[in-house]
Design a protein around this motif. Structure first.
Motif, short mmCIF file in Angstrom:
data_model
loop_
_atom_site.label_atom_id
_atom_site.label_comp_id
_atom_site.label_asym_id
_atom_site.label_seq_id
_atom_site.Cartn_x
_atom_site.Cartn_y
_atom_site.Cartn_z
N TYR A 32 0.86 -1.18 0.00
CA TYR A 32 0.00 0.00 0.00
C TYR A 32 0.90 1.22 0.00
CZ TYR A 32 -4.38 2.46 0.91
OH TYR A 32 -5.50 3.24 0.79
N LEU A 34 1.28 5.63 -0.36
CA LEU A 34 0.56 6.86 -0.07
C LEU A 34 1.42 8.06 -0.42
CD1 LEU A 34 0.55 4.75 2.65
CD2 LEU A 34 -1.42 6.17 3.16
N TYR A 36 1.78 12.15 0.78
CA TYR A 36 1.41 13.17 1.74
C TYR A 36 2.00 14.51 1.30
CZ TYR A 36 -0.21 9.78 5.20
OH TYR A 36 -0.89 8.79 5.87
N LYS A 38 3.10 18.34 2.78
CA LYS A 38 3.45 18.97 4.07
C LYS A 38 3.90 20.40 3.87
CE LYS A 38 6.20 18.38 8.24
NZ LYS A 38 6.59 19.79 8.26
N ALA A 41 6.14 23.57 9.39
CA ALA A 41 5.59 23.66 10.75
C ALA A 41 4.18 23.10 10.87
CB ALA A 41 5.62 25.11 11.26
N GLU A 42 3.78 22.24 9.94
CA GLU A 42 2.47 21.58 10.04
C GLU A 42 2.66 20.08 9.87
OE1 GLU A 42 -0.16 25.16 7.94
OE2 GLU A 42 -0.42 23.06 7.36
N GLY A 43 1.67 19.31 10.33
CA GLY A 43 1.71 17.88 10.10
C GLY A 43 1.41 17.56 8.64
N PRO A 44 1.88 16.43 8.14
CA PRO A 44 1.57 16.02 6.77
C PRO A 44 0.07 15.76 6.62
CG PRO A 44 3.36 14.71 7.68
CD PRO A 44 2.76 15.45 8.82
N PHE A 46 -2.79 13.80 4.23
CA PHE A 46 -2.93 12.72 3.28
C PHE A 46 -3.49 13.24 1.96
CE2 PHE A 46 -3.75 8.69 1.53
CZ PHE A 46 -5.06 8.67 1.05
N PHE A 89 5.74 13.83 0.44
CA PHE A 89 6.35 12.60 0.93
C PHE A 89 5.65 11.39 0.34
CE2 PHE A 89 9.33 14.02 4.07
CZ PHE A 89 8.84 15.22 4.56
N GLY A 102 3.98 1.03 11.33
CA GLY A 102 3.96 2.38 10.81
C GLY A 102 4.32 2.42 9.34
N LEU A 103 4.23 3.63 8.79
CA LEU A 103 4.58 3.85 7.41
C LEU A 103 6.08 4.06 7.28
CD1 LEU A 103 1.75 6.33 6.38
CD2 LEU A 103 1.84 3.87 5.98
N PHE A 105 8.64 6.22 5.15
CA PHE A 105 8.60 7.43 4.34
C PHE A 105 9.89 7.63 3.56
CE2 PHE A 105 4.82 9.88 5.48
CZ PHE A 105 4.39 9.22 6.61
N GLY A 106 9.75 8.29 2.40
CA GLY A 106 10.89 8.83 1.71
C GLY A 106 11.30 10.15 2.36
N LYS A 107 12.37 10.74 1.85
CA LYS A 107 12.88 11.98 2.44
C LYS A 107 12.14 13.22 1.96
CE LYS A 107 17.55 10.50 3.59
NZ LYS A 107 19.00 10.80 3.51
N TYR B 34 0.89 6.43 16.64
CA TYR B 34 2.29 6.43 16.19
C TYR B 34 2.97 7.74 16.59
CZ TYR B 34 0.25 2.87 13.18
OH TYR B 34 -0.44 1.78 12.72
N TYR B 36 6.30 9.87 15.15
CA TYR B 36 7.31 10.03 14.13
C TYR B 36 8.17 11.25 14.49
CZ TYR B 36 4.70 7.00 10.89
OH TYR B 36 4.06 5.95 10.28
N GLY B 43 13.64 12.57 6.16
CA GLY B 43 12.22 12.25 6.06
C GLY B 43 11.63 11.99 7.43
N LEU B 46 9.77 6.66 11.86
CA LEU B 46 8.88 6.09 12.86
C LEU B 46 9.67 5.80 14.13
CD1 LEU B 46 6.08 4.90 13.62
CD2 LEU B 46 6.91 2.72 12.73
N PHE B 88 11.09 17.79 14.56
CA PHE B 88 9.65 18.02 14.52
C PHE B 88 8.98 16.69 14.80
CE2 PHE B 88 6.21 20.65 13.76
CZ PHE B 88 5.36 20.23 12.76
N LEU B 90 5.80 14.23 15.35
CA LEU B 90 4.43 14.09 14.84
C LEU B 90 3.77 12.85 15.42
CD1 LEU B 90 5.47 14.95 11.25
CD2 LEU B 90 3.68 16.19 12.44
N GLN B 99 -2.76 6.99 7.33
CA GLN B 99 -2.46 7.56 8.64
C GLN B 99 -2.73 9.05 8.59
OE1 GLN B 99 1.33 6.51 10.32
NE2 GLN B 99 0.91 4.33 10.22
N PHE B 101 -2.17 12.72 10.60
CA PHE B 101 -1.19 13.31 11.48
C PHE B 101 -1.74 14.50 12.27
CE2 PHE B 101 2.78 11.18 10.42
CZ PHE B 101 2.43 10.51 9.26
N GLY B 102 -1.15 14.68 13.45
CA GLY B 102 -1.43 15.87 14.23
C GLY B 102 -0.61 17.04 13.72
N PRO B 103 -0.75 18.20 14.37
CA PRO B 103 -0.07 19.41 13.91
C PRO B 103 1.43 19.43 14.20
CG PRO B 103 -1.30 19.86 15.89
CD PRO B 103 -1.65 18.47 15.49
#
Lengths: 115, 110
Positions: A32, A34, A36, A38, A41-44, A46, A89, A102-103, A105-107, B34, B36, B43, B46, B88, B90, B99, B101-103
């Motif tokens: 699977y 995905l 994201y 971003k 200063a905020e969360g990613p 979806f 991401f 968990g997922l 992630f790439g950079k 989770y 992160y 990136g 986790l 940072f 998360l 998934q 995410f929060g702020p």
């Protein structure tokens, strides 16, 4: 060992044109995928996802393509808009363990939309 | 609808000081949770995940720990912060596939 790779740290695209963001993975157990978005200063947030049983998924301006044999996926944004400027991401998951893991992630790729 | 909260939003701590970051989720029960970390130029990595109260799985060795005292609460802690803990942080929950995410919390260790 990086299992999800985004080889382009940044990408600049003119407004109105197509943005193509690429992602490669090495773990054949991933089933699977995905994308994201971003902002600083905020969360990613979806964007779009695709299961390994499909090769394409479309949602408005966003389309994700999956090439399992090449272990490659891409995100197409058409047409690109200024608000699309952000870090994107790529992420992957393996549900063989029940889906709790968990997922990976790439950079990330910093997409810059130029007027 | 589900919402996820994190606090504090920003934190500046001296090396060697303790840490406690909190995450809570609303609108869902028994979520997988989770933690992160996004470090500069890297990136999202986790750190921990939890499938239920008191159940914590650690992904990387470090001086951080996590706890889940309640169904919708997830806490990230450290007894002594290192400079390399800056980043940072998360929190996220999952509906099995995606998934959310929060702020985030921006932690700077000086």
């Amino acid at each position: 060992d990086q299992q999800v790779k985004q080889n382009s740290p940044s990408l600049s695209v003119q407004e109105g044109r197509i943005s193509i963001l690429n992602c490669d993975y090495t773990n054949s157990m991933f089933d699977y995928f995905l994308w994201y978005k971003k902002y600083p200063a905020e969360g990613p947030t979806f964007l779009i996802s695709i299961s390994s049983i499909k090769d394409k998924n479309e949602d408005g301006r966003f389309t994700v393509f999956l090439n399992k044999s090449a272990k490659h996926l891409s995100l197409h944004i058409v047409p690109s808009q200024p608000g699309d400027s952000a870090v994107y991401f790529c992420a992957a998951s393996d549900h063989s363990g029940g889906g709790a893991d968990g997922l990976t992630f790439g950079k990330g790729t910093h997409l810059i939309i130029q007027p | 609808s589900q919402t996820i909260h994190q606090w504090p939003a920003t934190l500046v701590q001296p090396v060697g000081s303790p840490l406690s970051l909190e995450c809570t989720v609303e609108g869902t029960s028994n979520p997988n949770l989770y933690w992160y970390r996004q470090a500069a130029g890297r990136g999202l990595q986790l750190l921990f995940y939890s499938v239920g109260i008191g159940q914590i799985s650690s992904e990387v060795p470090q001086n951080l720990s996590a706890s889940r005292p309640q169904d919708r609460q997830f806490i990230l802690s450290s007894k002594k912060l290192l400079l390399s803990d800056s980043g940072f942080y998360l929190c996220a929950w999952t509906n099995y596939n995606e998934q959310f995410f929060g702020p985030g919390t921006r932690l700077t260790v000086l």
